[in-house]
Design a protein around this motif. Sequence first.
Motif, PDB file in Angstrom:
ATOM      1  N   SER A  89     -23.919 -17.333  -5.963  1.00  0.00           N
ATOM      2  CA  SER A  89     -23.532 -15.968  -6.331  1.00  0.00           C
ATOM      3  C   SER A  89     -22.191 -15.594  -5.707  1.00  0.00           C
ATOM      4  CB  SER A  89     -24.627 -14.956  -5.970  1.00  0.00           C
ATOM      5  OG  SER A  89     -24.803 -14.913  -4.584  1.00  0.00           O
ATOM      6  N   ILE A  90     -21.851 -16.209  -4.551  1.00  0.00           N
ATOM      7  CA  ILE A  90     -20.497 -15.925  -4.034  1.00  0.00           C
ATOM      8  C   ILE A  90     -19.576 -17.148  -4.077  1.00  0.00           C
ATOM      9  CG2 ILE A  90     -21.025 -13.895  -2.646  1.00  0.00           C
ATOM     10  CD1 ILE A  90     -20.958 -15.688  -0.225  1.00  0.00           C
ATOM     11  N   LEU A  91     -20.107 -18.291  -4.489  1.00  0.00           N
ATOM     12  CA  LEU A  91     -19.269 -19.496  -4.647  1.00  0.00           C
ATOM     13  C   LEU A  91     -19.464 -20.022  -6.072  1.00  0.00           C
ATOM     14  CD1 LEU A  91     -20.375 -21.190  -1.279  1.00  0.00           C
ATOM     15  CD2 LEU A  91     -18.255 -19.924  -1.688  1.00  0.00           C
ATOM     16  N   PRO A  92     -19.092 -19.218  -7.065  1.00  0.00           N
ATOM     17  CA  PRO A  92     -19.487 -19.542  -8.443  1.00  0.00           C
ATOM     18  C   PRO A  92     -18.840 -20.802  -8.989  1.00  0.00           C
ATOM     19  CG  PRO A  92     -17.976 -17.670  -8.404  1.00  0.00           C
ATOM     20  CD  PRO A  92     -18.315 -17.961  -6.985  1.00  0.00           C
ATOM     21  N   ALA A  93     -17.735 -21.250  -8.385  1.00  0.00           N
ATOM     22  CA  ALA A  93     -17.053 -22.438  -8.920  1.00  0.00           C
ATOM     23  C   ALA A  93     -17.610 -23.737  -8.341  1.00  0.00           C
ATOM     24  CB  ALA A  93     -15.556 -22.347  -8.636  1.00  0.00           C
ATOM     25  N   ALA A  94     -18.516 -23.632  -7.389  1.00  0.00           N
ATOM     26  CA  ALA A  94     -19.057 -24.863  -6.783  1.00  0.00           C
ATOM     27  C   ALA A  94     -19.860 -25.651  -7.807  1.00  0.00           C
ATOM     28  CB  ALA A  94     -19.936 -24.492  -5.595  1.00  0.00           C
ATOM     29  N   LYS A  95     -19.763 -26.971  -7.714  1.00  0.00           N
ATOM     30  CA  LYS A  95     -20.640 -27.828  -8.523  1.00  0.00           C
ATOM     31  C   LYS A  95     -21.918 -28.071  -7.714  1.00  0.00           C
ATOM     32  CE  LYS A  95     -17.860 -29.297 -12.006  1.00  0.00           C
ATOM     33  NZ  LYS A  95     -17.082 -28.086 -12.209  1.00  0.00           N
ATOM     34  N   VAL A  96     -22.997 -28.369  -8.406  1.00  0.00           N
ATOM     35  CA  VAL A  96     -24.278 -28.552  -7.723  1.00  0.00           C
ATOM     36  C   VAL A  96     -24.803 -29.962  -7.971  1.00  0.00           C
ATOM     37  CG1 VAL A  96     -26.629 -27.676  -7.442  1.00  0.00           C
ATOM     38  CG2 VAL A  96     -24.777 -26.092  -8.038  1.00  0.00           C
ATOM     39  N   GLY A  97     -25.071 -30.680  -6.886  1.00  0.00           N
ATOM     40  CA  GLY A  97     -25.694 -32.006  -6.989  1.00  0.00           C
ATOM     41  C   GLY A  97     -27.088 -31.935  -6.403  1.00  0.00           C
ATOM     42  N   HIS A  98     -28.005 -32.723  -6.967  1.00  0.00           N
ATOM     43  CA  HIS A  98     -29.395 -32.668  -6.490  1.00  0.00           C
ATOM     44  C   HIS A  98     -29.812 -33.997  -5.878  1.00  0.00           C
ATOM     45  CE1 HIS A  98     -29.142 -29.484  -9.544  1.00  0.00           C
ATOM     46  NE2 HIS A  98     -30.056 -28.872  -8.825  1.00  0.00           N
ATOM     47  N   ILE A  99     -30.478 -33.899  -4.735  1.00  0.00           N
ATOM     48  CA  ILE A  99     -31.077 -35.089  -4.135  1.00  0.00           C
ATOM     49  C   ILE A  99     -32.573 -34.815  -4.018  1.00  0.00           C
ATOM     50  CG2 ILE A  99     -31.241 -36.518  -2.074  1.00  0.00           C
ATOM     51  CD1 ILE A  99     -28.340 -35.930  -1.472  1.00  0.00           C
TER      52      ILE A  99
ATOM     53  N   PRO B 253     -28.523 -29.217  -2.875  1.00  0.00           N
ATOM     54  CA  PRO B 253     -29.877 -28.906  -2.425  1.00  0.00           C
ATOM     55  C   PRO B 253     -30.726 -30.170  -2.344  1.00  0.00           C
ATOM     56  CG  PRO B 253     -29.618 -28.335  -4.749  1.00  0.00           C
ATOM     57  CD  PRO B 253     -28.258 -28.750  -4.257  1.00  0.00           C
ATOM     58  N   ILE B 254     -31.521 -30.235  -1.275  1.00  0.00           N
ATOM     59  CA  ILE B 254     -32.530 -31.303  -1.199  1.00  0.00           C
ATOM     60  C   ILE B 254     -33.799 -30.741  -1.834  1.00  0.00           C
ATOM     61  CG2 ILE B 254     -33.916 -32.731   0.345  1.00  0.00           C
ATOM     62  CD1 ILE B 254     -31.558 -32.891   2.225  1.00  0.00           C
ATOM     63  N   LEU B 255     -34.238 -31.408  -2.924  1.00  0.00           N
ATOM     64  CA  LEU B 255     -35.422 -30.943  -3.665  1.00  0.00           C
ATOM     65  C   LEU B 255     -36.659 -31.151  -2.800  1.00  0.00           C
ATOM     66  CD1 LEU B 255     -34.629 -32.558  -7.143  1.00  0.00           C
ATOM     67  CD2 LEU B 255     -33.871 -30.356  -6.241  1.00  0.00           C
ATOM     68  N   ARG B 256     -37.594 -30.244  -3.020  1.00  0.00           N
ATOM     69  CA  ARG B 256     -37.531 -29.077  -3.869  1.00  0.00           C
ATOM     70  C   ARG B 256     -36.980 -27.847  -3.158  1.00  0.00           C
ATOM     71  NH1 ARG B 256     -43.586 -27.386  -4.687  1.00  0.00           N
ATOM     72  NH2 ARG B 256     -43.664 -28.130  -2.551  1.00  0.00           N
ATOM     73  N   ALA B 257     -37.351 -27.707  -1.881  1.00  0.00           N
ATOM     74  CA  ALA B 257     -37.158 -26.400  -1.243  1.00  0.00           C
ATOM     75  C   ALA B 257     -35.692 -25.976  -1.192  1.00  0.00           C
ATOM     76  CB  ALA B 257     -37.774 -26.398   0.148  1.00  0.00           C
ATOM     77  N   GLY B 258     -34.781 -26.940  -1.177  1.00  0.00           N
ATOM     78  CA  GLY B 258     -33.361 -26.607  -1.161  1.00  0.00           C
ATOM     79  C   GLY B 258     -32.933 -25.806  -2.376  1.00  0.00           C
ATOM     80  N   LEU B 259     -33.690 -25.940  -3.482  1.00  0.00           N
ATOM     81  CA  LEU B 259     -33.353 -25.189  -4.700  1.00  0.00           C
ATOM     82  C   LEU B 259     -33.342 -23.691  -4.444  1.00  0.00           C
ATOM     83  CD1 LEU B 259     -35.460 -27.022  -7.435  1.00  0.00           C
ATOM     84  CD2 LEU B 259     -32.975 -27.042  -7.166  1.00  0.00           C
ATOM     85  N   GLY B 260     -34.206 -23.246  -3.533  1.00  0.00           N
ATOM     86  CA  GLY B 260     -34.309 -21.819  -3.252  1.00  0.00           C
ATOM     87  C   GLY B 260     -33.028 -21.242  -2.683  1.00  0.00           C
ATOM     88  N   MET B 261     -32.153 -22.100  -2.167  1.00  0.00           N
ATOM     89  CA  MET B 261     -30.921 -21.608  -1.538  1.00  0.00           C
ATOM     90  C   MET B 261     -29.711 -21.658  -2.479  1.00  0.00           C
ATOM     91  SD  MET B 261     -31.432 -23.386   2.202  1.00  0.00           S
ATOM     92  CE  MET B 261     -30.118 -22.481   3.017  1.00  0.00           C
ATOM     93  N   VAL B 262     -29.880 -22.268  -3.650  1.00  0.00           N
ATOM     94  CA  VAL B 262     -28.719 -22.504  -4.516  1.00  0.00           C
ATOM     95  C   VAL B 262     -28.169 -21.209  -5.114  1.00  0.00           C
ATOM     96  CG1 VAL B 262     -27.918 -23.633  -6.621  1.00  0.00           C
ATOM     97  CG2 VAL B 262     -29.420 -24.852  -5.057  1.00  0.00           C
ATOM     98  N   ASP B 263     -29.035 -20.393  -5.672  1.00  0.00           N
ATOM     99  CA  ASP B 263     -28.549 -19.203  -6.390  1.00  0.00           C
ATOM    100  C   ASP B 263     -27.808 -18.241  -5.474  1.00  0.00           C
ATOM    101  OD1 ASP B 263     -29.430 -20.134  -8.751  1.00  0.00           O
ATOM    102  OD2 ASP B 263     -31.114 -18.744  -8.956  1.00  0.00           O
TER     103      ASP B 263
END
Length: 209
Positions: free
Chosen positions: A90-100, A76-86
């Motif tokens: 929810s269907i890609l639970p094994a993905a790792k999350v990096g923040h920019i 996700p590109i902060l901040r607004a990208g955070l809204g798309m993470v959950d």
Amino acid sequence: MGKVVVLDHPLIKHKLTFIRDKNTGSKEFRELVKEVSMLMAYEVTRDLYLEEVEIETPLTKTKSQIISGKKLGLIPILRAGLGMVDGMLSILPAAKVGHIGLYRDPETLKPVEYYCKLPYDIEERDLIVLDPMLATGGSAVAGIQFLKNRGGNSIKLVCLIAAPEGIEKVQNAHPDVDIFVASIDEKLNEDAYIVPGLGDAGDRLFGTK
Ligand code: PRP
Ligand code: URA
């Protein structure tokens, strides 16, 4: 040239209508962005590799398929990208999350970096960059370049709403990146906001204006 895929499923279109509506408050806005992101994840991951495994149902042994190949990274590109993470998680639970962390300077409209924390192995992952808005394209181009500078080599971009100008900019700068959007809107206004758009995605998600 990377492809541009408009995910115009009726459920996505319906939810996007309420996301755009200025009378939708932050709580509902967040829920809808999450739901649309989940629906988009389904199409964005259509090309994942599968491998055959043998399992036993209660009745018999059989061959069946599971996802294999490269692991995923959601960026996700902060901040607004955070809204798309959950929604995606929810269907890609094994993905790792990096923040920019990037914000668009209101005067120059140029992206300014303020944070970056990525999975250590991004070069081995299929990366999915998340940002609801692709306006001038400055933030997405910079975010994708960040990933490439740090070894990222398989990158998709997922946005809710894009302006034609932003798509062109990303395609020119990163022709290897496929872009997935729920809508391509008409234009940018004089302040580089997408029209008709949804307003300021970060402010609407987090109630900051
Ligand atoms: C918004 C949006 C994108 C960027 C798009 O973020 O989430 O990151 O603007 O504009 P661009 O395509 O012209 O670069 P913003 O800079 O408002 O930061 P925020 O997410 O922290 O609100
Ligand atoms: N950023 C937003 O949040 N909205 C726009 O329309 C453009 C940039």
